[in-house]
Motif scaffolding. Structure first.
Motif: not given
Length: 114
Positions: A79-94
Motif C-alpha cells: 500500500l505504501m509503494a508504487n504499484i508498478y515498482s512493487w509488482t516488478f520487484i515481487g515478480l523479479f524476486f519470484l
C-alpha cells in the motif's frame, strides 16, 4: 620492544603448556565415552553415516524458507509503494526463486529415487 614481545611469547607458551598438561584426563570411563540416549544404553552405533540427500534437501528447505521470509515485507509495503515498482520487484524476486528451484531440479538434487 623486542624484549617485551619475546617475553610475552615465552609466558603465553608456558601457560598454554601448563594448562594442556593439567587438563589431561587419565581416567577413561565407558559411560562417559558412550553416547547419551536418555540414560539407556544405545541401541546401535552413534557414528552411522546419514543420508547426504536428506541433508541437501534440508539445506534447500532452509534457503527457500529464508527467501520466503524476505517476501513477507513485500506484502506489507504494497500500500505504501508504487504499484508498478512493487509488482516488478515481487515478480523479479519470484523469478529468481523459481530459477533456483529449476536449477536444483535439473541437477537432480530433488530426485529421491537415485
Amino acid at each position: 620492544m623486542l624484549y617485551c614481545s619475546f617475553m610475552i611469547m615465552i609466558i603465553s607458551t608456558v601457560v598454554m603448556m601448563i594448562s594442556s598438561a593439567l587438563s589431561k584426563k587419565t581416567i577413561t570411563d565407558r559411560e562417559k565415552n558412550s553416547p547419551f540416549e536418555c540414560g539407556f544404553d544405545p541401541k546401535g552405533s552413534a557414528r552411522w553415516p546419514f543420508s547426504l540427500r536428506f541433508f541437501l534437501i534440508a539445506v534447500i528447505f532452509l534457503i527457500f524458507d529464508v527467501e520466503i521470509t524476505l517476501l513477507l515485507p513485500l506484502v506489507i509495503t504494497m500500500l505504501m509503494a508504487n504499484i508498478y515498482s512493487w509488482t516488478f520487484i515481487g515478480l523479479f524476486f519470484l523469478l529468481i526463486l523459481l530459477l533456483g528451484l529449476y536449477h536444483e531440479w535439473s541437477q537432480g538434487a530433488l530426485d529421491w529415487t537415485n
